[in-house]
Design a protein around this motif. Structure first.
Motif, short mmCIF file in Angstrom:
data_model
loop_
_atom_site.label_atom_id
_atom_site.label_comp_id
_atom_site.label_asym_id
_atom_site.label_seq_id
_atom_site.Cartn_x
_atom_site.Cartn_y
_atom_site.Cartn_z
N THR A 28 1.90 -12.09 -49.77
CA THR A 28 1.95 -13.31 -50.60
C THR A 28 0.96 -13.05 -51.76
O THR A 28 -0.02 -12.49 -51.86
N GLU A 67 7.51 -16.08 -52.88
CA GLU A 67 7.27 -17.39 -52.42
C GLU A 67 6.62 -18.34 -53.53
O GLU A 67 6.64 -19.42 -53.63
N GLU A 70 9.39 -19.69 -55.83
CA GLU A 70 9.94 -20.78 -54.90
C GLU A 70 8.89 -22.20 -55.01
O GLU A 70 9.39 -23.17 -55.33
N TYR A 71 7.68 -21.74 -54.82
CA TYR A 71 6.61 -22.93 -54.77
C TYR A 71 6.60 -23.78 -56.16
O TYR A 71 6.61 -24.67 -56.25
N LYS A 380 -0.60 -13.98 -41.85
CA LYS A 380 0.48 -14.90 -41.55
C LYS A 380 1.41 -14.49 -40.56
O LYS A 380 1.64 -13.07 -40.08
#
Length: 396
Positions: A28, A67, A70-71, A380
């Protein structure tokens, strides 16, 4: 295509690897790391832009961008999806002149996106970092920059002299003009620490970005190259003193501390009830949280979609978490989607998204008042087996 001229365009540097956050950023990007129960780190500078009337933001991504991209999406959660404004993700790309590839430094990242800025022909460019937690009125800083006639204005904050050697230090005259910049000096002359927030006259910055790119010996960095070069050439640089809360959450300890700073009746960082400076975020539709009759909650945040059956003290419980009966969570940051099964114990920890702490497991520990705190961390989707122990400071 016609692009409306802007007074100011913001460029948000969000491509850092965040290696000091270790297992939390293995998959991330640092700006996409969850914070405060329902936010991501990048929500803070993005929301600051919106609250300051800056409606065009270039977001420069690089490390583990999926990520984060997309966020951000089309910028809708921050109101940046309208016809006259945008939140534009700007990854590295191949250019016809072969000056392409990964962003080599902060200045090179902006250089590679000259075309994006030029289409808006702005008077000013605001350069931001995507990994700081704070609320700031950028409009006030831009007004100060314009009023003083500066070519570059740098946000600074006063730090203790004992910590000054960790920062880039701006030495100033009485009127706030910067006459010297020292990068992490061993013997600092002042305590004006740079926050990594810059306002530039675009015409001036554009010239120096091109000049910097043509220098084979440059590190292509604002602090190491652009700012010193402006000073050496006699440009007017001003310091803008910021008095509010600000924290660089680049380490495990600082990320944990910033989360804890949200808690309490009078928290160090006030995020509740501030209608003028709301922090906006992209959130999934969760039902209201459920707190069982046998649950105990003290001085904690409980985000949407969580189920609490155990005990939670002085902690952040993010969206979609489940704390089982007989479980104890204390002085910890629980990221979205975590399950803590019955009778498990979590103290002084950060649990990565979708982790599972199985029944009877122990994560972290307690510390005496003067003892150095060690934060236990899970990556994660990590599972800690039933009755297993993750020691204080251990990462898995």
């Amino acid at each position: 295509m016609y692009f409306q001229k802007k007074r100011c365009v913001a460029m948000l540097l969000a491509g850092g690897q965040g290696s000091r956050l270790k297992v939390l950023t293995e998959n991330t990007a640092k700006p996409a790391v969850p914070f405060g129960g329902k936010y991501r780190i990048i929500d803070f500078p993005l929301s600051n832009c919106v609250n300051s009337g800056i409606d065009t933001v270039g977001i420069l991504t690089q490390y583990q961008p999926l990520e984060l991209n997309e966020y951000i999406g089309n910028g809708m959660p921050w109101g940046l999806n309208k016809s006259h404004c945008c939140a534009q993700v700007l990854p590295p790309y191949e250019r016809h002149d072969k000056k392409s590839g990964w962003y080599k430094g902060t200045a090179n990242a902006i250089y590679q996106n000259l075309a994006f800025i030029d289409r808006y022909d702005p008077e000013y460019v605001l350069v931001l970092s995507g990994d700081h937690i704070y609320k700031m009125d950028y409009a006030a800083m831009i007004d100060y920059h314009e009023r003083t006639g500066a070519d570059c204005t740098i946000a600074v904050r006063d730090v203790p002299m004992a910590e000054a050697s960790r920062f880039g230090i701006m030495n100033t005259r009485e009127d706030g003009t910067i006459y010297e910049f020292e990068e992490k000096p061993k013997q600092p002359k002042s305590t004006n620490a740079s926050m990594g927030i810059y306002v530039f006259k675009w015409k001036v910055l554009r010239e120096y970005l091109i000049r910097d790119e043509d220098d084979p010996n440059s590190d292509n960095d604002f602090g190491k190259n652009i700012i010193p070069n402006l000073l050496n050439d006699g440009h007017k640089l001003m310091a803008y003193n910021f008095q509010g809360y600000w924290k660089d959450v680049g380490t495990i300890d600082s990320l944990w501390e910033a989360n804890m700073d949200l808690l309490g009746k009078e928290p160090a960082f006030q995020i509740r009830g501030d209608e003028k400076r709301k922090i906006y975020a992209r959130n999934n539709a969760h039902p209201s949280s459920y707190v069982d009759a046998g649950a105990v909650i003290r001085n904690s945040f409980i985000a949407e979609g969580s189920e609490i059956y155990g005990t939670v003290r002085h902690s952040i419980i993010s969206t979609g978490c489940r704390i089982g009966a007989g479980a104890l969570v204390e002085d910890s940051v629980i990221m979205p989607g975590v399950t803590i099964e019955p009778n498990a114990i979590v103290r002084h920890a950060i649990l990565g998204e979708d982790s599972i702490i199985h029944r009877g497991a122990v994560v972290g520990g307690t510390f005496a008042k003067n003892e150095k705190r060690k934060i236990s961390v899970t990556a994660k989707s990590t599972e800690i087996a039933a009755n297993d122990v993750l020691q204080p400071g251990e990462m898995r």
